[in-house]
Write a protein that holds these residues in place. Structure first.
Motif, PDB file in Angstrom:
ATOM      1  N   ALA A   6       0.862  -1.119   0.036  1.00 26.93           N
ATOM      2  CA  ALA A   6      -0.156  -0.119  -0.165  1.00 26.93           C
ATOM      3  C   ALA A   6       0.705   1.251   0.063  1.00 26.93           C
ATOM      4  CB  ALA A   6      -0.815  -0.060   1.405  1.00 26.93           C
ATOM      5  N   ARG A   7       1.921   1.397   0.738  1.00 21.73           N
ATOM      6  CA  ARG A   7       2.759   2.397   0.762  1.00 21.73           C
ATOM      7  C   ARG A   7       3.385   2.632  -0.333  1.00 21.73           C
ATOM      8  NH1 ARG A   7       8.249   1.543   3.816  1.00 21.73           N
ATOM      9  NH2 ARG A   7       8.412   0.321   1.735  1.00 21.73           N
ATOM     10  N   ASP A   8       3.951   1.578  -1.091  1.00 24.22           N
ATOM     11  CA  ASP A   8       4.733   1.699  -2.306  1.00 24.22           C
ATOM     12  C   ASP A   8       3.835   2.073  -3.373  1.00 24.22           C
ATOM     13  OD1 ASP A   8       6.855   0.785  -1.046  1.00 24.22           O
ATOM     14  OD2 ASP A   8       6.892  -1.078  -1.939  1.00 24.22           O
ATOM     15  N   LEU A   9       2.487   1.708  -3.551  1.00 20.77           N
ATOM     16  CA  LEU A   9       1.417   2.074  -4.570  1.00 20.77           C
ATOM     17  C   LEU A   9       1.311   3.521  -4.501  1.00 20.77           C
ATOM     18  CD1 LEU A   9      -0.684   1.632  -6.632  1.00 20.77           C
ATOM     19  CD2 LEU A   9      -2.217   1.239  -4.788  1.00 20.77           C
ATOM     20  N   ILE A  10       1.157   4.219  -3.238  1.00 15.01           N
ATOM     21  CA  ILE A  10       0.883   5.621  -3.241  1.00 15.01           C
ATOM     22  C   ILE A  10       2.243   6.456  -3.356  1.00 15.01           C
ATOM     23  CG2 ILE A  10       0.724   7.330  -1.128  1.00 15.01           C
ATOM     24  CD1 ILE A  10      -1.911   5.922  -1.762  1.00 15.01           C
ATOM     25  N   ALA A  11       3.266   5.860  -3.100  1.00 17.12           N
ATOM     26  CA  ALA A  11       4.438   6.528  -3.745  1.00 17.12           C
ATOM     27  C   ALA A  11       5.099   6.394  -5.044  1.00 17.12           C
ATOM     28  CB  ALA A  11       5.653   6.197  -2.642  1.00 17.12           C
ATOM     29  N   ASP A  12       4.453   5.388  -5.652  1.00 14.78           N
ATOM     30  CA  ASP A  12       4.510   5.139  -7.099  1.00 14.78           C
ATOM     31  C   ASP A  12       3.885   6.303  -8.201  1.00 14.78           C
ATOM     32  OD1 ASP A  12       5.254   4.041  -9.567  1.00 14.78           O
ATOM     33  OD2 ASP A  12       4.974   1.748  -9.054  1.00 14.78           O
ATOM     34  N   ARG A  13       4.856   7.085  -8.461  1.00 17.67           N
ATOM     35  CA  ARG A  13       4.479   8.248  -9.387  1.00 17.67           C
ATOM     36  C   ARG A  13       3.899   7.966 -10.782  1.00 17.67           C
ATOM     37  NH1 ARG A  13       6.146  12.984  -7.107  1.00 17.67           N
ATOM     38  NH2 ARG A  13       6.187  14.092  -9.318  1.00 17.67           N
ATOM     39  N   THR A  14       4.353   6.673 -11.128  1.00 15.33           N
ATOM     40  CA  THR A  14       4.016   6.299 -12.412  1.00 15.33           C
ATOM     41  C   THR A  14       2.798   5.407 -12.337  1.00 15.33           C
ATOM     42  OG1 THR A  14       5.006   3.895 -12.353  1.00 15.33           O
ATOM     43  CG2 THR A  14       6.260   5.633 -13.208  1.00 15.33           C
ATOM     44  N   ARG A  15       2.122   5.100 -11.072  1.00 20.17           N
ATOM     45  CA  ARG A  15       0.889   4.495 -11.002  1.00 20.17           C
ATOM     46  C   ARG A  15      -0.229   5.111 -10.267  1.00 20.17           C
ATOM     47  NH1 ARG A  15       1.884  -0.807  -7.872  1.00 20.17           N
ATOM     48  NH2 ARG A  15      -0.249  -1.261  -8.775  1.00 20.17           N
ATOM     49  N   THR A  16       0.220   6.278  -9.288  1.00 15.40           N
ATOM     50  CA  THR A  16      -0.729   6.690  -8.597  1.00 15.40           C
ATOM     51  C   THR A  16      -0.556   8.319  -8.897  1.00 15.40           C
ATOM     52  OG1 THR A  16      -0.623   5.034  -7.038  1.00 15.40           O
ATOM     53  CG2 THR A  16      -1.601   6.871  -6.049  1.00 15.40           C
ATOM     54  N   SER A  17      -1.752   9.193  -9.023  1.00 12.15           N
ATOM     55  CA  SER A  17      -1.551  10.552  -9.126  1.00 12.15           C
ATOM     56  C   SER A  17      -2.929  10.948  -7.989  1.00 12.15           C
ATOM     57  CB  SER A  17      -1.804  11.033 -10.405  1.00 12.15           C
ATOM     58  OG  SER A  17      -3.044  10.694 -10.945  1.00 12.15           O
ATOM     59  N   ALA A  18      -2.943  12.284  -7.827  1.00 12.21           N
ATOM     60  CA  ALA A  18      -3.773  12.802  -6.929  1.00 12.21           C
ATOM     61  C   ALA A  18      -4.277  14.293  -7.675  1.00 12.21           C
ATOM     62  CB  ALA A  18      -3.418  13.008  -5.628  1.00 12.21           C
ATOM     63  N   ARG A  19      -5.474  14.339  -7.620  1.00 10.50           N
ATOM     64  CA  ARG A  19      -6.116  15.766  -8.117  1.00 10.50           C
ATOM     65  C   ARG A  19      -6.985  16.539  -6.757  1.00 10.50           C
ATOM     66  NH1 ARG A  19      -6.248  15.759 -13.776  1.00 10.50           N
ATOM     67  NH2 ARG A  19      -5.714  13.744 -14.569  1.00 10.50           N
ATOM     68  N   LEU A  20      -6.681  17.652  -6.774  1.00 11.39           N
ATOM     69  CA  LEU A  20      -7.242  18.303  -5.442  1.00 11.39           C
ATOM     70  C   LEU A  20      -8.133  19.320  -6.096  1.00 11.39           C
ATOM     71  CD1 LEU A  20      -7.192  19.446  -2.549  1.00 11.39           C
ATOM     72  CD2 LEU A  20      -5.711  21.181  -3.388  1.00 11.39           C
ATOM     73  N   VAL A  21      -9.495  18.783  -5.640  1.00 11.78           N
ATOM     74  CA  VAL A  21     -10.694  19.560  -5.992  1.00 11.78           C
ATOM     75  C   VAL A  21     -11.022  20.903  -4.995  1.00 11.78           C
ATOM     76  CG1 VAL A  21     -13.062  19.547  -6.482  1.00 11.78           C
ATOM     77  CG2 VAL A  21     -11.818  17.584  -7.159  1.00 11.78           C
ATOM     78  N   THR A  22     -10.958  22.091  -5.217  1.00 11.51           N
ATOM     79  CA  THR A  22     -11.401  23.186  -4.572  1.00 11.51           C
ATOM     80  C   THR A  22     -12.145  24.169  -5.190  1.00 11.51           C
ATOM     81  OG1 THR A  22     -10.264  25.073  -3.251  1.00 11.51           O
ATOM     82  CG2 THR A  22      -9.352  24.645  -5.351  1.00 11.51           C
ATOM     83  N   ALA A  23     -12.608  25.147  -4.406  1.00 15.62           N
ATOM     84  CA  ALA A  23     -13.566  26.254  -4.837  1.00 15.62           C
ATOM     85  C   ALA A  23     -12.756  27.464  -5.106  1.00 15.62           C
ATOM     86  CB  ALA A  23     -14.484  26.435  -3.831  1.00 15.62           C
ATOM     87  N   ALA A  24     -13.466  28.158  -5.969  1.00  9.23           N
ATOM     88  CA  ALA A  24     -12.708  29.747  -6.303  1.00  9.23           C
ATOM     89  C   ALA A  24     -13.192  30.684  -5.136  1.00  9.23           C
ATOM     90  CB  ALA A  24     -13.453  29.935  -7.721  1.00  9.23           C
TER      91      ALA A  24
END
Length: 422
Positions: A195-213
């Motif tokens: 699980a830790r390696d999956l989160i840190a694997d930049r080729t497999r995992t990414s994040a998108r931050l949703v916010t308001a204006a």
């Protein structure tokens, strides 16, 4: 795996659904999973999940190419606890621990247990060949960042309480009880490490931050970016949701005052665009994308499918690319090293100076904290802390100095003459 993070009320679940639908339309097999215990995924999709008391929720199909699941961490905890009871009952020997004296409800008070189980469940989904993409609707930002730190925290505790080499020896000469316990712990370590390696694997995992204006979103987004960099999570984009669309200027006769509603609309849109501009300056190197206001909240597959046409095959919102900046590539993204980089700066032997650089866009430099525990470096900033294993060459060194160089944390090391090879 794609993580959608953000605080409540910013339309995070809606954008995760629309992105998943866009992926499915492009021919990919998608699993849309919710880790948010508020479980608004079914509400957004207009889909009713079948639930059975005491049972772990199953994956359901909502349309061709798109499966969904709401991960119930409490149900997972109870299910895994039952498995432990069965294993203990089948051991055929007194293990010295009365596991049956515990109740699953008591375990919910242990910090991070439910969250860690949910993360392990998502990790298993990513290994399933049925899906090409796993889109995760995450809990609010602060909770999700805590979940991401859970694997490292648990692994650190286990290594200090019962190190790997001791577990291995116990499996051979500690009797059946100790061997069974060592095997169980090793299985936990393997699952949590994955699980830790999956989160840190930049080729497999990414994040998108949703916010308001909103103005408060600028500082908050910068803090999330700092935490993501420290935790090794690749932040692909900031999605500014519900930005008012451009409208033609009203025709007003000389001396006529525009209607107050028209004035409010143009003033509000101007405020939102100012926030987008501020985010693009503050979030240098991260794609800040604008998601237009869809009017009424899109609910149900039809409304979400219509919204999904604003998403391209890569998950980016059409027409909302980043402002190109000096030093970025054609997509406006700065090249960032996947992890700490160590280089020899000068000298040789015991007179060497090594520099370790890591990407860390700290919002408040006064929160930066550094510490060292044996072969690990402790780095804290903006309310988040991470334990990093030092490169082998640095384990025989002492910290000489540290500084922030723009978005880079630079720590310099000098060899310790007492342990440095002569």
């Amino acid at each position: 795996m794609e993580l959608f993070i953000g605080k409540g009320g910013v339309g995070k679940t809606t954008l995760a659904c629309a992105t998943a639908l866009a992926y499915a339309r492009s021919g990919q097999r998608v699993l849309l999973a919710s880790l948010d215990q508020a479980h608004s995924l079914g509400d957004a999709l207009g889909f009713r999940f079948r639930r059975e008391a005491g049972a772990v929720p199953a994956v359901a199909s909502v349309q061709t190419g798109l499966d969904v699941i709401e991960v119930d961490s409490l149900a997972l905890l109870e299910d895994r606890f039952r498995q432990v009871l069965m294993m203990a009952a089948g051991a055929g020997e007194d293990l010295g621990i009365d596991v049956s004296a515990l109740d699953p409800a008591e375990l919910t008070g242990l910090p991070g247990v439910q969250e860690l189980l949910a993360l392990l469940e998502i990790t298993q989904f990513t290994k399933d060949a049925r899906w090409d993409v796993v889109v995760v609707d995450c809990p609010p930002s602060a909770d999700m960042l805590r979940i991401i730190t859970a694997p490292d925290t648990l692994l650190g505790y286990l290594e200090r309480v019962w190190p790997a080499h001791t577990r291995a020896l116990g499996g051979f000469d500690g009797g059946l009880k100790r061997a069974m316990l060592a095997i169980a712990v090793e299985q936990i370590v393997d699952a949590v490490t994955a699980a830790r390696d999956l989160i840190a694997d930049r080729t497999r995992t990414s994040a998108r931050l949703v916010t308001a204006a909103e103005q408060v979103a600028v500082a908050e987004s910068a803090r999330v970016r700092s935490a993501a960099a420290l935790l090794g999570l690749r932040l692909d984009a900031v999605l500014v949701n519900k930005v008012l669309p451009e409208m033609p200027s009203p025709e007003v006769s000389p001396g006529e005052v525009p209607h107050p509603a028209i004035q409010w609309y143009f003033n509000r849109r101007g405020e939102q665009l100012d926030v987008v501009t501020a985010l693009r300056k503050r979030m240098r190197g991260v794609s800040v994308q604008v998601v237009g206001h869809a009017g009424a909240e899109p609910v149900g597959l039809s409304s979400l499918s219509a919204l999904s046409y604003a998403v391209d095959a890569s998950g980016n919102w059409v027409g909302s690319g980043p402002v190109l900046m000096l030093g970025t590539d054609a997509d406006g993204v700065l090249p960032v090293a996947a992890g700490p980089v160590v280089r020899l700066e000068s000298g040789a032997g015991v007179h060497s100076v090594f520099a370790m650089r890591m990407h860390l866009p700290v919002v408040d430099p006064s929160t930066l904290q550094l510490g060292r525990v044996e072969d690990d470096l402790i780095v804290g900033a903006d309310g988040v802390r991470r334990r990093l294993r030092l490169a082998p060459v640095l384990r025989r060194c002492t910290v000489d100095a540290a500084e922030l160089d723009g978005d880079q944390l630079v720590i310099r090391f000098r060899p310790d003459p007492q342990v440095w090879p002569q």
